[in-house]
Write an enzyme that holds these catalytic residues in place. Structure first.
Site, short mmCIF file in Angstrom:
data_model
loop_
_atom_site.label_atom_id
_atom_site.label_comp_id
_atom_site.label_asym_id
_atom_site.label_seq_id
_atom_site.Cartn_x
_atom_site.Cartn_y
_atom_site.Cartn_z
N SER A 577 0.84 -1.19 0.00
CA SER A 577 0.00 0.00 0.00
C SER A 577 0.87 1.24 0.00
CB SER A 577 -0.90 0.02 1.24
OG SER A 577 -1.54 1.27 1.39
N TYR A 590 -1.63 -0.36 10.62
CA TYR A 590 -1.72 -0.74 9.21
C TYR A 590 -0.48 -0.28 8.44
CZ TYR A 590 -3.69 -1.08 4.47
OH TYR A 590 -3.92 -1.39 3.15
#
Length: 699
Positions: A577, A590
């Site tokens: 990501s 995250y």
């Protein structure tokens, strides 16, 4: 004979379906072809040929002419449609007898078939065209039933034919398909008027009828009679293939051995071109490979040309013993590799001994069929369908050997005859007409999180580019739904929880059993949790680390073990990501996990380059439409972090990238394909698929 008397073939004629076709003889011929091809005991994929003759208007003279409609070259009767047949003037085809110059003229005759074409949309006529055209019957079936080939391949085949059918069947000795064989069939019929069919020595069966139904029933009855005769002979003999020499491992033991061994076998079979595998441990296979007669029969080779064109003339037998530790790669390789080297040398000797001045170059000398007594039978070919069909054809060959041995004695074609078929210039021309393979053909990809969203989009893209795909996810219902979107022989699935080592092991076993190994691993499974530091729990931290980081580690570790056994290199792609590069708010757990994924990519790339295993990352950003992680709390958390509503997220993410574009799952899939299908000298890299985020630039 009514339908209840058929024990050895399937009676599939449906009166309602047939009646709906009315008097359309071509449609009825196609219907008959499809139901004949649906029973593998009658003929296998691509095997056999069917035809019908109708009266049509000649477009040049407006006169009535007879036209023969026949399966075109390379077709399959089980899936035959109007687009796959050829339509020829019957009289013109028969007039070719006037210009036929003998056996040395066979290849030229095939070119002359084009001068007989009636339907300009015809498929290329097959080599069997004159065999149908020189016979007078309206509907004809040329089939390769196991029972009939057993008769055709038996010692004293003509005598056996007489014992089963008396004077109602003709018999012609082995001859390569072509115009002269058509003349032999014509002569056989003229010498034996009133027969219902002809047995072709070492080849197959011709049957016929005045209607499509009559031809169908005639074919089934002839096959049934041969099957009953063989069944009685087997019963009278009391044993098959000389009896059992060894016991099979239990089912789970067989699958465990096969899964461990297939990547190594695949690598050895791929010394010239990468191959895809298939495994079969059916009762029919085990009875043969565990028998006393295996060592005698297997080297003799298959008899029917349709068989050995797909299986090679003979299989490779692995003399490992069922107690061999298939996980001990080094020891097994030392035992197996010499067998492959010997097989290749014997194939080269076969080629050199039999070749002629105009023979095509030698093809891949590796085995197609590999037998492991006590475990099962492997096959390797250019794609899954070809590997599966080769396996099925060898099962047909097993049935033929069993039947022939029960009647008298099995015989195979002389090696020169087999070579002349295998390296026939017309067969070579057919191979040269095959369409170009796709970029990822011959490769197997395992994708996590493939039940939907980004993972499914990646699987779709890789499959569309030729790969076989193994879908994994934690939800079987999503996997089944996803699997249904792919054509046969393309995909399989395994339930996989990437936080559990044994679950990952099971998924890789599935890939090995179904396709022979794995070449591409894409870790797309994931979840996202967006919370401020003080609200982030230990549970939040652990699940992100387990799914994204630990799962990635274990997937790579097990993949490398398989890839090293294959010795074909490989690709590992991590879907990370933008958040692993950018320090955004409310994202500590995250973002940290994604950063760990990215750096693990670099570490693995540095370690695995010597194995030609490339490891790369694709970084998405803002994939909202169609992405699973945006369903629920994550979307609410990100909206809260940016002070907007959930509904405003797609526009927000599009506006903030340099291209002002919404990012879709398919865009991420294109990034993966670029790394595995185009950038074949890239490793340790990151491709950002985010529309352009300046703060995420990696340089």
């Amino acid at each position: 004979m009514n339908t209840k008397t058929f024990k050895h073939v399937d009676f599939l004629w449906d009166e309602k379906k047939a009646d709906a076709l009315g008097d359309d003889q071509v449609a009825l011929f196609l219907y008959r072809s499809n139901i004949l091809g649906a029973d593998l005991r009658i003929t296998n994929y691509g095997g056999g040929n069917t035809s019908c003759k109708t009266i049509e208007k000649d477009p040049l003279t407006n006169e009535d002419v007879e036209v023969m409609w026949i399966k075109g070259s390379g077709g399959d009767i089980g899936t035959l449609t109007k687009a796959g047949i050829a339509g020829l003037y019957t009289e013109r085809l028969r007039n070719l007898k006037n210009v036929y110059g003998g056996l040395q003229n066979e290849d030229r005759m095939v070119g002359l078939f084009n001068h007989c074409i009636y339907d300009l949309d015809s498929k290329a006529p097959s080599i069997d065209t004159p065999l149908h055209g020189l016979l007078p019957f309206k509907h004809i079936d040329h089939l390769h039933p196991d029972a009939l080939i057993a008769v055709a391949a038996a010692k004293d085949s003509e005598k056996v034919t007489k014992e089963i059918w008396g004077d109602t069947m003709g018999w012609v000795p082995w001859q390569r398909p072509g115009f002269d064989l058509g003349l032999q069939l014509e002569k056989c019929l003229n010498d034996n008027p009133g027969i219902r069919g002809i047995v072709l020595g070492s080849h197959g069966l011709f049957t016929w009828g005045d209607t499509s139904y009559e031809s169908y029933i005639n074919s089934l009855e002839v096959i049934e009679m041969a099957s009953e005769y063989i069944e009685k002979k087997i019963k009278d003999n009391g044993s098959v293939f000389g009896g059992e020499k060894l016991k099979s491992l239990p089912k789970e033991g067989r699958l465990e051995k096969a899964a461990q061994l297939m990547p190594m076998l695949r690598g050895l079979c791929s010394s010239e071109d990468r191959m895809i595998g298939h495994f079969n441990d059916s009762d029919v296979v085990l009875q043969y490979i565990n028998s006393n007669d295996l060592e005698r029969l297997a080297p003799m080779g298959t008899s029917c040309p349709d068989h050995f064109l797909r299986t090679k003339i003979q299989p490779l037998i692995l003399n490992l013993g069922t107690d061999a530790d298939a996980s001990d790669t080094e020891t097994i390789l030392k035992k197996v590799k010499p067998s492959f080297e010997q097989y290749r040398q014997e194939y080269k000797d076969y080629y050199e001994t039999c070749k002629k001045g105009n023979s095509p170059a030698m093809r891949d000398p590796n085995p197609v069929i590999i037998i492991y007594p006590g475990v099962g039978m492997f096959s390797f070919a250019k794609n899954k369908q070809t590997a599966r069909v080769a396996n099925e054809f060898y099962v047909n060959a097993i049935n033929v050997m069993r039947g022939a041995e029960a009647m008298t004695e099995y015989t195979s074609l002389p090696r020169q005859e087999a070579f002349d078929i295998e390296y026939w210039l017309l067969e070579e021309a057919k191979l040269q007409r095959m369409p170009k393979e796709k970029p990822l053909s011959r490769k197997v990809a395992l994708i996590t999180g493939a039940g939907g969203g980004i993972g499914k989009a990646i699987a779709d893209k890789l499959a569309s580019e030729g790969a076989n795909v193994v879908l994994t996810d934690i939800a079987e219902d999503r996997l089944k739904e996803a699997l249904a979107t792919y054509p046969g022989d393309t995909a399989s699935y395994a339930i996989c929880d990437v936080t559990k080592t044994e679950s990952i092991t099971t998924a890789y076993k599935k890939a090995c059993i179904d396709f022979g190994g794995v070449d591409i691993v894409v870790h797309s499974a994931g979840l996202a949790i967006s919370k401020p530091l003080e609200e982030t729990t230990e549970k939040d931290w652990d699940i992100l680390q387990n799914v994204l980081v630990k799962g990635q580690f274990e997937l790579a570790k097990q993949a490398v073990g398989i890839m090293r056994r294959q010795d074909l290199g490989g690709d590992i792609i991590h879907i990370a990501s933008k958040n692993g590069l950018v320090s955004g708010p409310n994202n500590v757990a995250y973002g940290t996990a994604k950063a760990a994924q990215q750096h693990m990519t670099r570490l693995l790339a540095a370690e695995l380059g010597g194995d030609h295993i490339r490891v790369n990352t694709v970084n998405p950003d803002g994939v909202i439409v169609g992405s699973k992680i945006w369903e629920g709390d994550w979307a609410e958390g990100r909206a809260k972090a940016y002070g907007i509503t959930v509904e405003e997220l797609p526009a927000h993410y599009a506006k903030r990238n340099l291209l002002n574009e919404i990012i879709y799952p398919a865009d991420i899939a294109n990034g993966v394909f670029a790394l595995v299908g185009i950038l074949d000298k890239s490793t340790g890299n990151i491709i950002n698929v985010d529309g352009g985020m300046a703060n995420a630039f990696v340089r």
